[in-house]
Write a protein that holds these residues in place. Structure first.
Motif, PDB file in Angstrom:
ATOM      1  N   GLY A 152     -34.248  25.385  32.090  1.00 30.40           N
ATOM      2  CA  GLY A 152     -33.583  26.389  32.343  1.00 30.40           C
ATOM      3  C   GLY A 152     -34.141  27.492  32.890  1.00 30.40           C
ATOM      4  N   LYS A 153     -34.755  27.103  34.283  1.00 26.66           N
ATOM      5  CA  LYS A 153     -35.417  28.128  34.895  1.00 26.66           C
ATOM      6  C   LYS A 153     -34.714  29.064  35.961  1.00 26.66           C
ATOM      7  CE  LYS A 153     -38.698  25.286  36.371  1.00 26.66           C
ATOM      8  NZ  LYS A 153     -38.152  24.073  35.444  1.00 26.66           N
ATOM      9  N   THR A 154     -33.563  28.292  36.333  1.00 28.39           N
ATOM     10  CA  THR A 154     -32.818  28.835  37.365  1.00 28.39           C
ATOM     11  C   THR A 154     -32.322  30.106  37.087  1.00 28.39           C
ATOM     12  OG1 THR A 154     -32.440  26.704  38.178  1.00 28.39           O
ATOM     13  CG2 THR A 154     -31.156  28.300  39.346  1.00 28.39           C
ATOM     14  N   VAL A 155     -31.701  30.191  35.619  1.00 28.58           N
ATOM     15  CA  VAL A 155     -31.157  31.101  35.395  1.00 28.58           C
ATOM     16  C   VAL A 155     -32.092  32.401  35.074  1.00 28.58           C
ATOM     17  CG1 VAL A 155     -31.333  30.701  32.911  1.00 28.58           C
ATOM     18  CG2 VAL A 155     -29.191  32.062  33.563  1.00 28.58           C
ATOM     19  N   THR A 185     -40.586  31.494  44.032  1.00 30.19           N
ATOM     20  CA  THR A 185     -40.580  30.169  44.659  1.00 30.19           C
ATOM     21  C   THR A 185     -40.251  29.337  43.565  1.00 30.19           C
ATOM     22  OG1 THR A 185     -42.570  31.215  45.186  1.00 30.19           O
ATOM     23  CG2 THR A 185     -42.094  29.628  46.568  1.00 30.19           C
ATOM     24  N   ASP A 186     -39.459  28.371  43.872  1.00 23.43           N
ATOM     25  CA  ASP A 186     -39.244  27.157  43.081  1.00 23.43           C
ATOM     26  C   ASP A 186     -40.087  26.143  43.138  1.00 23.43           C
ATOM     27  OD1 ASP A 186     -37.960  25.943  40.820  1.00 23.43           O
ATOM     28  OD2 ASP A 186     -36.095  25.403  41.858  1.00 23.43           O
ATOM     29  N   GLU A 187     -40.651  25.485  42.346  1.00 20.62           N
ATOM     30  CA  GLU A 187     -41.561  24.475  42.573  1.00 20.62           C
ATOM     31  C   GLU A 187     -42.668  24.754  43.389  1.00 20.62           C
ATOM     32  OE1 GLU A 187     -41.070  22.138  40.661  1.00 20.62           O
ATOM     33  OE2 GLU A 187     -39.235  22.289  39.975  1.00 20.62           O
ATOM     34  N   GLN A 188     -43.232  25.361  43.137  1.00 23.37           N
ATOM     35  CA  GLN A 188     -44.472  26.216  43.819  1.00 23.37           C
ATOM     36  C   GLN A 188     -45.357  25.309  44.439  1.00 23.37           C
ATOM     37  OE1 GLN A 188     -48.032  26.735  43.113  1.00 23.37           O
ATOM     38  NE2 GLN A 188     -48.083  27.896  44.786  1.00 23.37           N
ATOM     39  N   VAL A 248     -36.997  16.999  42.864  1.00 20.43           N
ATOM     40  CA  VAL A 248     -37.155  18.270  42.272  1.00 20.43           C
ATOM     41  C   VAL A 248     -35.658  18.989  42.174  1.00 20.43           C
ATOM     42  CG1 VAL A 248     -39.473  18.694  42.655  1.00 20.43           C
ATOM     43  CG2 VAL A 248     -37.670  19.098  44.526  1.00 20.43           C
ATOM     44  N   GLY A 249     -35.717  19.553  41.053  1.00 17.92           N
ATOM     45  CA  GLY A 249     -34.665  20.618  40.801  1.00 17.92           C
ATOM     46  C   GLY A 249     -33.248  20.253  40.925  1.00 17.92           C
ATOM     47  N   VAL A 250     -32.856  19.053  41.695  1.00 19.31           N
ATOM     48  CA  VAL A 250     -31.260  18.670  41.351  1.00 19.31           C
ATOM     49  C   VAL A 250     -30.762  18.701  40.037  1.00 19.31           C
ATOM     50  CG1 VAL A 250     -29.846  16.849  42.381  1.00 19.31           C
ATOM     51  CG2 VAL A 250     -31.541  17.476  43.867  1.00 19.31           C
TER      52      VAL A 250
HETATM   53 MG    MG Z   1     -35.213  23.835  38.682  1.00 16.56          MG
END
Ligand code: MG
Ligand code: ADP
Length: 680
Positions: free
Chosen positions: A287-290, A382-385, A537-539
């Motif tokens: 839960g990094k997006t939040v 930055t996501d997934e740096q 990543v991320g989906v």
């Molecule tokens: Mg993510």
């Protein structure tokens, strides 16, 4: 200063040798003595009783017979002599060295090095010397050389250079550390690293240089960190606590304790007048997006703009959708900017951004293109740096921005690498999963089980769930016989025909097509998504509960873990099947590891051990320095120590003024760490 002198002052260095040395990056005496051997030939005397068959060994003995020579044709000969080694009478065999016959006489002492044939009690001699052992001959350095340079010549040059330089070497390690860790002083250590009198001194020399390298490395990191924090014009994001609290309360779920903790760490950084430079680590699905959303919202309440960068369009799109939903009740304007936003639409966004009408810009690296101008950029996330090849920070700086920076990564980075590759950053970790998650069940199956697995997948689909089928390549290639996405897609399409819709996703699709496919999958119109690793990543599609990874042995552990993280995002039990016939032991070990744990950190450590640090981040951008002596995995304790020492050094006033640390300051100056925004 002998150290700065050119190697040309050494006896035996003519024009050609100087050129060869230059090719090896050796121009001065100092360069030469800092060129360490990559190994030592071990000539320590050993007891034959303890020497295994076929092992190389050095022994000393007495010649007991006249040598006999057998000529075996042109330039070929075999010379045999009996030698008494301790209480063993053995045979020494010399190939193509018939001249030894005239040198070896009964009663003489010889030192022999060669391969030991235990059964036949024979040493096949590769090196020998007459007379008893002399001191200091136990180890011979072996260097990595270029051109026509020989080990023997190079050793002689090294000997001269060390003798010349030894009186004006400058000790850089502060005396308190030398004393505390009982490290060999520079002069001794240099002598020993090249010409060790015994095994122990070689070990001590190595220990010292490992520490020195790591201390220098961490000093650069820590100096950089200090500089970044204290930089002029550092951003001060004076957010509105009540508004942020309201936003958090409006979210569809309560934050986990770990999420709360990192939100606090980030907020604290934002409020302070130095620039945040923080790495947020959290396993897939933690839960990094939040957390990103909250930080961006806080920035907006302070009257500043925020940016969120993702490595793929799919992910940028998804973030934009998620954030749009969360910000819906709040006066926040967001916009999406990717490579496929073009023409008028793009211009409109750029204009609004420059005018400050857009609060949050979400996108791919299109976001840091030269013509993208913000009005008042406060925070960049930055996501997934590690997937970015560019140094965004410098790009931003060049554009005149100096925002707080947060890097998010789901690749759990083992601590030794985290403090190496990201040593100049502060680190926050989300080490807890949202409640109600079930462990993903992972199975490893052989490829001939494909049919059965599809049957299992169908069961999930019948229960209303969705599935991913992942495969490594997009199109057929003659060289690589991987199953490809397109073929799997048609196979599955006909299998599920009339029952479930199958979608296809890969990197070569047009971005509109990708977007549309992703949307249909998210909304459940597509039941099975056959895809290459673009979904890695991320989906986030929580209804997907089944994943089949084709040719799983082609992927590294961290990547498999990333992929697997696409399922198990909802409250349903999820499954991941690895379809693989690995040929190597490492391959098998990878598959087994995946079935044994869901913990990304455990897998990351494993991956690091199986692949080594260079490969860990992928070939291109490891961000890791090359060391002469140190090994980030093996020497992780020294790394921790060096980091702590470096931190205490740069934070003491003494370090910046005292003459003892001048050497370290010069080194920092030379490395550019005191003037650059980031080390490369
Ligand atoms: Mg993510
Ligand atoms: P990642 O850290 O991998 O980027 P995401 O931010 O995509 O993970 O979150 C994964 C899923 O968990 C999403 O569906 C998200 O909405 C959900 N989630 C995040 N935090 C919580 C929470 N505290 N409680 C319940 N669900 C959560």
């Amino acid at each position: 200063m002998a150290g700065k002198d050119s190697v040309a002052v050494l006896k035996g260095v003519g024009k050609q040798a100087a050129e060869t040395l230059k090719e090896m990056n050796i121009e001065t005496i100092h360069d030469l003595i800092m060129t360490f051997p990559y190994r030592h030939e071990d000539f320590q005397l050993k007891d034959l009783v303890d020497t295994p068959h076929n092992e190389r060994v050095t022994v000393e003995g007495r010649v007991e017979s006249e040598p006999s020579v057998l000529f075996l044709g042109k330039n070929k000969s075999r010379t045999t002599v009996q030698v008494m080694v301790g209480r063993h009478l053995i045979k020494a065999v010399f190939f193509n060295q018939h001249y030894v016959k005239t040198k070896l006489h009964i009663g003489e002492i010889v030192t022999l090095t060669g391969k030991w044939d235990r059964g036949r009690q024979i040493i096949t001699v590769s090196n020998h010397s007459l007379g008893p052992r002399t001191d200091g001959a136990d180890f011979e350095p072996v260097y990595s050389l270029k051109g026509s340079m020989h080990q023997k010549t190079f050793r002689k040059l090294m000997r001269q250079a060390l003798d010349l330089a030894k009186d004006d070497l400058e000790e850089c390690i502060p005396s308190k550390f030398l004393a505390e860790y009982k490290l060999a002083p520079l002069t001794e250590a240099l002598e020993w690293v090249h010409f060790p009198p015994d095994g122990e001194s070689l070990k001590q020399a190595r220990r010292r240089f490992v520490y020195e390298e790591l201390l220098m490395f961490q000093l650069k990191m820590q100096a950089l960190r200090k500089k970044n924090r204290e930089e002029e014009g550092g951003s001060f994001i004076d957010y509105d606590v009540d508004k942020v609290r309201n936003f958090v309360q409006s979210l569809p779920y309560e934050l986990t304790e770990a999420q709360k903790r990192v939100v606090n760490e980030i907020s604290k950084d934002m409020k302070e007048p130095f620039r945040m430079n923080r790495l947020l680590q959290g396993d897939v699905g933690s839960g990094k997006t939040v957390v990103a959303a909250i930080s961006l919202y806080a920035t907006v309440t302070a009257g500043l703009q925020g940016a969120l960068m993702a490595p793929t369009e799919i992910l940028a799109e998804q973030h934009a959708n998620t954030l749009a939903e969360w910000f819906e009740p709040f006066p926040v304007t967001i916009a999406l900017l990717t490579g496929s936003v073009k023409g008028k639409k793009r211009q409109l966004i750029l204009d609004q951004l420059a005018a400050g009408q857009i609060d949050i810009l979400i996108g791919t690296h299109a976001l840091i293109q030269p013509d993208v101008q913000f009005k008042k950029l406060g925070l960049v996330i930055t996501d997934e740096q590690h997937r970015f090849g560019v140094d965004q920070r410098r790009v931003l700086k060049d554009k005149g921005y100096n925002p707080d920076v947060l890097f998010m990564t789901a690749t759990p980075i083992p601590r030794t690498l985290a403090i190496s590759a990201f040593g100049e950053m502060d680190v926050s970790v989300i080490d807890e999963m949202p409640v109600g998650r079930k462990e993903i069940q992972t199975f490893w199956m052989k490829k001939d089980m494909f049919g059965k697995i599809v049957g299992r997948m169908e069961k999930e689909l019948a229960a209303g769930r969705q599935a991913y089928v992942i495969c490594p390549l997009i199109e057929e290639s003659d060289k690589l016989d991987f199953q490809n996405a397109i073929e799997l897609y048609s196979q599955l399409s006909s299998y599920f025909h009339g029952k479930y819709t199958v979608g296809l996703m890969h990197g070569r699709l047009h971005s509109d097509e990708k977007e549309e496919t992703m949307r249909s999958f998210t909304e459940g119109e597509i039941a099975v998504l056959v895809s290459t690793t673009v979904v890695e990543v991320g989906v986030n599609v929580p209804n997907a509960s089944f994943m089949l990874i084709y040719d799983a042995e082609r992927f590294g552990l961290s990547q498999l873990h990333q992929l697997r993280g696409r399922v198990g995002r909802g409250s349903e039990q999820s499954y991941c099947v690895l379809l693989a016939d690995p040929k190597t032991e490492v391959g098998k070990e990878r598959m087994t590891s995946m079935t044994e744990t869901n913990d990304g950190f455990v897998l990351a450590e494993k991956d690091l051990k199986l692949r080594g640090p260079g490969d860990f981040f992928g070939r291109k951008q490891s961000g890791l320095p090359e060391f002469k002596m140190a090994d980030l995995i093996h020497d992780y304790r020294a790394l921790e120590t060096a980091r702590k020492d470096a931190e205490s050094l740069v934070n003491s006033d003494e370090f910046w003024t005292s003459s003892e640390t001048e050497c370290l300051r010069n080194m920092l100056e030379e490395s550019g760490a005191l003037s650059m925004a980031r080390l490369d």
